[in-house]
Design a protein around this motif. Structure first.
Motif, PDB file in Angstrom:
ATOM      1  N   MET A  46      -8.706  -1.490   4.071  1.00  0.00           N
ATOM      2  CA  MET A  46      -7.914  -0.384   3.655  1.00  0.00           C
ATOM      3  C   MET A  46      -7.687   0.376   4.798  1.00  0.00           C
ATOM      4  O   MET A  46      -6.509   1.336   4.887  1.00  0.00           O
ATOM      5  CB  MET A  46      -8.471   0.413   2.348  1.00  0.00           C
ATOM      6  CG  MET A  46      -8.423  -0.403   1.040  1.00  0.00           C
ATOM      7  SD  MET A  46      -6.998  -1.424   0.806  1.00  0.00           S
ATOM      8  CE  MET A  46      -5.754  -0.012   0.730  1.00  0.00           C
ATOM      9  N   PHE A  86      -6.697  -2.128  -4.831  1.00  0.00           N
ATOM     10  CA  PHE A  86      -5.592  -2.550  -4.123  1.00  0.00           C
ATOM     11  C   PHE A  86      -5.653  -4.039  -4.004  1.00  0.00           C
ATOM     12  O   PHE A  86      -4.441  -4.619  -4.434  1.00  0.00           O
ATOM     13  CB  PHE A  86      -5.755  -2.255  -2.782  1.00  0.00           C
ATOM     14  CG  PHE A  86      -4.558  -2.547  -1.930  1.00  0.00           C
ATOM     15  CD1 PHE A  86      -3.327  -2.000  -2.161  1.00  0.00           C
ATOM     16  CD2 PHE A  86      -4.664  -3.682  -0.756  1.00  0.00           C
ATOM     17  CE1 PHE A  86      -2.177  -2.529  -1.269  1.00  0.00           C
ATOM     18  CE2 PHE A  86      -3.572  -4.104   0.017  1.00  0.00           C
ATOM     19  CZ  PHE A  86      -2.312  -3.536  -0.242  1.00  0.00           C
ATOM     20  N   VAL A 103      -4.255   6.636  -1.324  1.00  0.00           N
ATOM     21  CA  VAL A 103      -4.540   5.317  -0.837  1.00  0.00           C
ATOM     22  C   VAL A 103      -5.688   4.705  -1.832  1.00  0.00           C
ATOM     23  O   VAL A 103      -6.568   5.187  -2.079  1.00  0.00           O
ATOM     24  CB  VAL A 103      -5.231   5.475   0.366  1.00  0.00           C
ATOM     25  CG1 VAL A 103      -5.482   4.045   0.989  1.00  0.00           C
ATOM     26  CG2 VAL A 103      -4.244   6.055   1.373  1.00  0.00           C
ATOM     27  N   ALA A 116       0.891  -1.385   0.028  1.00  0.00           N
ATOM     28  CA  ALA A 116      -0.103   0.127  -0.105  1.00  0.00           C
ATOM     29  C   ALA A 116       0.834   1.294  -0.016  1.00  0.00           C
ATOM     30  O   ALA A 116       0.579   2.216  -0.777  1.00  0.00           O
ATOM     31  CB  ALA A 116      -0.931  -0.024   1.094  1.00  0.00           C
ATOM     32  N   SER A 141      -4.079   1.188   5.690  1.00  0.00           N
ATOM     33  CA  SER A 141      -3.458   2.678   5.468  1.00  0.00           C
ATOM     34  C   SER A 141      -2.930   3.231   6.727  1.00  0.00           C
ATOM     35  O   SER A 141      -2.050   3.958   7.146  1.00  0.00           O
ATOM     36  CB  SER A 141      -4.523   3.707   4.745  1.00  0.00           C
ATOM     37  OG  SER A 141      -5.612   3.559   5.583  1.00  0.00           O
TER      38      SER A 141
END
Length: 100
Positions: free
Chosen positions: A84, A64, A58, A48, A88
């Motif tokens: 996420m 992703f 992001v 990431a 993140s």
């Protein structure tokens, strides 16, 4: 284990300064939240960060999952939550916007 000074964070625990991140800080933040960062989770956090460095954003979970070549469902299973956010957060990246 040495104690790590965690830099300033927002109300949700995200680092205010993306550049303040280190792997030790990530581990300290996760430990504080009672989250075990397995090798697999760690790989995703680093991916990431890589994505963020290349795109300055992001990635949404769909992008992703594709980026790391994994099924979204597996990501949700691994993190027991919208992946996420913790990825993140522990990656020292800004809070994801939109649907996570």
């Amino acid at each position: 284990m040495m104690s790590v000074e965690i830099p300033e964070r927002d109300g949700d625990g995200y680092l205010l300064n993306v550049n303040a991140w280190t792997p030790d800080i990530a581990r300290a933040m996760a430990a504080e939240d009672g989250v075990d960062l397995s090798d697999e989770k760690w790989k995703q956090i680093l991916k990431a960060r890589e994505y963020y460095e290349d795109h300055a954003v992001v990635p949404p979970i769909r992008k992703f999952a594709k980026f790391i070549n994994q099924d979204q469902k597996d990501l949700f299973k691994l993190w027991n939550t919208g992946p996420m956010k913790p990825i993140s957060k522990y990656g020292g990246l800004p809070k994801p916007t939109g649907c996570v």
